[in-house]
Enzyme design. Structure first.
Site, mmCIF file in Angstrom:
data_model
loop_
_atom_site.group_PDB
_atom_site.id
_atom_site.type_symbol
_atom_site.label_atom_id
_atom_site.label_comp_id
_atom_site.label_asym_id
_atom_site.label_seq_id
_atom_site.Cartn_x
_atom_site.Cartn_y
_atom_site.Cartn_z
ATOM 1 N N HIS A 256 -13.608 1.108 -7.569
ATOM 2 C CA HIS A 256 -13.048 1.079 -6.206
ATOM 3 C C HIS A 256 -12.858 2.470 -5.629
ATOM 4 O O HIS A 256 -12.128 2.647 -4.637
ATOM 5 C CB HIS A 256 -11.698 0.368 -6.200
ATOM 6 N N LYS B 37 -2.827 2.326 6.729
ATOM 7 C CA LYS B 37 -3.420 2.471 5.392
ATOM 8 C C LYS B 37 -2.556 3.460 4.601
ATOM 9 O O LYS B 37 -1.717 4.140 5.163
ATOM 10 C CB LYS B 37 -4.868 2.993 5.478
ATOM 11 N N ARG B 38 -2.785 3.568 3.314
ATOM 12 C CA ARG B 38 -2.059 4.559 2.515
ATOM 13 C C ARG B 38 -2.378 5.942 3.060
ATOM 14 O O ARG B 38 -3.449 6.179 3.630
ATOM 15 C CB ARG B 38 -2.495 4.463 1.049
ATOM 16 N N LYS C 201 -8.448 10.142 4.011
ATOM 17 C CA LYS C 201 -8.406 9.120 5.082
ATOM 18 C C LYS C 201 -8.169 9.791 6.439
ATOM 19 O O LYS C 201 -8.430 9.220 7.479
ATOM 20 C CB LYS C 201 -7.334 8.082 4.752
ATOM 21 N N THR D 162 -10.675 -2.230 3.761
ATOM 22 C CA THR D 162 -10.582 -3.657 4.068
ATOM 23 C C THR D 162 -9.772 -3.858 5.348
ATOM 24 O O THR D 162 -9.971 -4.816 6.080
ATOM 25 C CB THR D 162 -9.928 -4.417 2.886
ATOM 26 N N LYS E 200 -10.229 -6.484 8.685
ATOM 27 C CA LYS E 200 -9.170 -7.324 9.246
ATOM 28 C C LYS E 200 -9.012 -7.049 10.747
ATOM 29 O O LYS E 200 -8.886 -7.972 11.553
ATOM 30 C CB LYS E 200 -7.851 -7.051 8.506
#
Ligand code: 26W
Length: 858
Positions: free
Chosen positions: A412, A595-596, A601, A703, A707
């Site tokens: 992952h 998100k984290r 990111k 993910t 969504k």
């Protein structure tokens, strides 16, 4: 276990070991309660005559509100021991939960019977994390009791919303990996696949996040403090787990592990209902308990209260808390202990289930496929070898053949620091038998590598499961690839990068082993439950709700994108969801980054855009701007200081803008605390714009992106992870692309030429934004963030700044054409059916698991 007990215990094992040497049938009855328990006759009855209810002579549970009310009352009296008059809201909640649970438990009984009768090939999902989300609303939906339950509660004078608000969220995960596990379990049940999820029942889940003067602070998450009505403890399936100690060879040369610590693993399971089917699978979570003699009465009576329970506390610490890191390995021994605790108890339970219907070990891989959710459960490979060779007496070669066929591994991540390696010395101390087995596996493996690539010593060094320099460590990803029959990434780009870069040597040796299975999400959780208003509109537009378990049917919405009245209703739903969220002006463009926190990111890039917009509004007082609400949500690992600096700066910028009347009409930054599955289900339906701005080549899949697109948000994003597949499916016109792609990013990062300062020099808006931070314009905080961007800027934030800001200008322009925006929003939903977890599970089933569904009859 006291030394004395350990000695007795060691003798007993040597005894059993010797006994078994002569007669393999001997089992450690004393240790393994309930093994070979006879199957109740009902399980052996075949096919159609399988009417459980009547077979078990039970009155069917009612489907009317009156019957539900009856069941509520009897549960209140008999299981809560109280009355309506004196019932607390907690009583009402627990009673409601039990009454709903009963209806799923009835299906569970029939599922278990059908699955045992079929003696199928089972899928076992081993994961250190599960983010299951709240259970009540899900179980009411899946049991079809949501309507009658509310009526029954009102009948009893109880407020349904007040009661359901007490439902708890088991936060047994960090982020993407944990939530994916939950979505896949939901899809496996919905597709009638015989499956069990195995995990750890942490007493404390992911920390609760709060802000103090803009800083993240962490509070313990005692999620089951009031108990958890959704779990079924199964103490009789308790397993025994060993740690430490040493190994001995017996006369026959077989190895015996004499442990230094023995811990009990007590399972409890939660139901995993399928949607639109009677299948109800389970997720079994293990909790560590001290052995019976772990309470030292003599010490207690001597007043040594802490010492008296020391051993029990020591044992229970194993499942005490979830490690809150989601990208950097902790290296803590307790984490390795958790991982072994999970795999040893789960494998023993898997073998117990196999033995109920099978007796030939060569059938084990035919009846069992075990999916390793990242490297965290990789110890399952040497553990199965130990159980088969040391305990079951199989030959090494047969055991190794069975083991390799049984396991599959999903990776992952691409971040080198997230690929786990454990010090050999820690292995030697904690798992003395497993390090021996790992060495043996490595020897066989490296022989194959040397034969295939003679004289390529470098390759041997790179591929070895044992890293020699600078410290001897066990490479868990290498072990995972060597000990499995299939390896997959979680998005096309990710799987390609794994085969081309991260695991290149292995892909060259075993190309057939490498697969891609692009992630997916549960449409039940993240559309039907999270966005009921949109679901109703979709069902109306498509003329039915079959889309909930067949998401490709969303394509039927495409023509409706051309229908102005449908577009208007689509906008009204979004508007209502924004009002429900209640964060920021519902008329503004809701720009969401959830998100984290991690520098790859690039929440810091979103921040630079906000500051740039802030300056533009300040410098052009007369000009009108598209009103925007920028919503951040997410946690940072407690020890990840760079991420926490970004959180603090975001809160400072938000406060500065809020306090500035010249800007606040056009720009607002909100940052609700404690992001989790429940909050995500509130935010996602209200989003207009989805921020997926990671540096290309860093986000394995994502993910949240799926969504948000399914709920009609347009994406501004890079060519990273599953963004690429989303853009390919929704159409380039309906996606705001920017930034370097992976090859260009790798080139710039590794080319040694990247100078963040050059971008600062040549881009005025960028310079003003960074200078504002450096000059302390935002409550004097954020210097660390600006310095790191002007220093090494690991994730090329400044290099992608300009194309990002330009893309955001395109967003503003597009937003002003309301009808066209709505059309593109509808097309995002219509064309995202592919990102259903049902499709993901179908891919796993056809490419890796090769399992067939077992229908549960009424
Ligand atoms: C050793 C500490 C640690 C803990 C968790 C390292 C790595 C992890 C996880 C693998 C991190 C994770 O959650 N990865 C995310 O997995 C999602 C599901 O596949 C992907 O969609 C995300 O892109 C990926 O970051």
């Amino acid at each position: 276990m006291h030394q004395a007990d350990l000695a007795i215990y060691a003798a007993e094992r040597r005894g059993i070991h010797d006994a078994r040497r002569h007669d393999p049938g001997v089992v450690e009855e004393s240790l393994q309660p309930a093994r070979n328990r006879q199957l109740p006759a009902i399980f052996l009855r075949k096919g159609a005559d399988m009417d459980v209810r009547n077979g078990m002579g039970l009155r069917p549970l009612g489907t009317s509100a009156a019957e539900f009310e009856q069941d509520l009352l009897s549960n209140l009296y008999y299981r809560r021991g109280t009355t309506v008059e004196s019932a607390s809201t907690q009583d009402a909640y627990e009673t409601l939960a039990l009454t709903v649970r009963d209806r799923l438990a009835e299906r569970r009984v029939r599922t278990a019977a059908a699955q045992y009768a079929a003696n199928p090939r089972w899928v076992y999902y081993l994961s250190a994390e599960y983010l299951l989300g709240k259970q009540l609303e899900q179980n009411m939906l899946y049991s079809g009791t949501d309507r009658i339950a509310r009526i029954a509660l009102r009948q009893l004078g109880l407020d349904p919303d007040e009661v359901t608000a007490l439902d708890l969220e088991p936060g047994l995960g960090n982020g993407g990996l944990g939530r994916l596990a939950a979505c896949l379990l939901d899809a496996m049940a919905t597709l009638d696949i015989p499956a069990v999820g195995y995990g750890i029942r942490y007493d404390f889940g992911i920390f609760k996040q709060d802000f103090q003067d803009g800083r993240q602070i962490e509070r313990p998450d005692d999620w089951a403090f009031q108990g958890n009505p959704w779990e079924f403890p199964a103490p009789d399936d308790q397993q025994t787990v060993f740690f430490y100690g040493h190994t001995e060879k017996d006369a026959a040369g077989r190895t015996l592990w004499i442990p230094g610590e023995v811990v009990f693993a007590e399972p409890s399971h939660m139901l995993v209902p399928g949607h639109g089917t009677d299948t109800v699978n389970i997720v079994r979570l293990w909790r560590a308990r001290g052995s019976h003699s772990s309470f030292d009465l003599s010490r207690f009576s001597a007043g040594q209260y802490a010492e008296a329970v020391d051993e029990a506390v020591h044992a229970e610490n194993i499942s005490k808390v979830l490690y809150p890191d989601d990208s950097t390995e902790s290296g803590r021994e307790l984490r390795l202990k958790q991982q072994y605790f999970l795999v040893s108890s789960s494998l023993r339970d898997i073998i117990r289930r196999f033995r109920l219907r099978n007796s030939d070990w060569t059938d084990f891989p035919k009846k069992t496929v075990i999916q390793l959710n990242d490297t965290h459960p990789t110890l399952a490979i040497p553990e199965l070898m130990r159980l088969l060779v040391d305990e079951e007496g199989l030959s090494w070669d047969l055991a190794w053949a069975i083991t390799k066929q049984t396991f599959a591994y999903t990776c992952h991540t691409l971040l080198p620091e997230a690929l786990e390696t454990w010090p050999v010395h820690m292995f030697e101390r904690l798992l003395p038998r497993h390090i021996e087995i790992v060495y043996a596996i490595n020897e066989i493996f490296l022989t194959e590598v040397r034969n295939r690539f003679p004289a390529d010593l470098d390759r041997v060094r790179r591929m070895s499961i044992i890293q020699e320099e600078p410290e001897r460590r066990v490479r868990m990803a290498n072990l995972a690839v060597v000990g499995t029959q299939a390896v997959n990434g979680v998005a096309e780009l990710h799987s390609r990068l794994l085969a081309d870069i991260t695991l290149r040597d292995f892909a060259e040796l075993w190309p057939e082993k490498f697969h891609n299975v692009t992630n997916g999400i549960s449409p039940r959780r993240f559309v039907k439950m999270a966005n009921p208003a949109l679901s109703d509109l979709i069902t109306e537009g498509l003329g039915g709700d079959a889309w909930i378990t067949d998401l490709d049917r969303l394509a039927g919405l495409e023509p409706l994108a051309e229908d102005a009245s449908f577009r208007l209703r689509w906008r009204e739903v979004k508007q209502a969801n924004k009002v429900r969220l209640g964060l920021g002006d519902p008329a503004s463009l809701t720009d969401v980054m959830i998100k984290r926190f991690h520098e790859y990111k690039r929440q810091q890039l979103k921040l630079l855009h906000i500051i740039t917009q802030y300056h533009r509004i300040k410098q052009n007082p007369g000009q009108t701007f598209v009103p925007r609400t920028v919503l951040f949500a997410g946690k940072a690992a407690p020890a990840y200081h760079a991420a926490k600096h970004i959180i603090r700066l975001i809160n400072a910028v938000a406060a500065t803008i809020d306090a500035d009347p010249a800007v606040s009409p056009y720009l607002k930054v909100v940052f609700p605390a404690n992001y989790n599955v429940t909050l995500s289900s509130l935010i996602i339906p209200a989003a207009d714009l989805s921020e997926q701005i990671s540096l290309a080549g860093k986000e394995a899949s994502g993910t949240g992106n799926m969504k948000l697109a399914l709920n009609g948000a347009l994406t501004v994003g890079t060519l990273d992870g599953a963004n690429i597949e989303i853009r390919d499916r929704v159409g380039a016109d309906n996606f705001f692309l920017f930034g370097l792609d992976t090859p260009a990013a790798l080139e710039l990062r590794n080319g040694g030429t990247y100078s963040p300062r050059a971008y600062y020099e040549q881009d005025g808006e960028l310079r003003r934004a960074l200078d504002a931070i450096l000059d302390g314009k935002f409550a004097g905080v954020g210097r660390e963030v600006a310095d790191s961007l002007l220093g090494w800027d690991e994730y090329l934030t400044l290099a992608d700044y300009r194309t990002y800001v330009d893309a955001q200008d395109d967003v503003d322009a597009a937003w002003q054409d309301t009808e066209s925006w709505t059309r593109r929003s509808i097309l995002n939903t219509a064309r995202s059916g592919f990102f259903s977890a049902d499709r993901t599970v179908r891919d796993y089933a056809s490419e890796i698991w090769h399992v067939t569904p077992v229908k549960v009859t009424r």
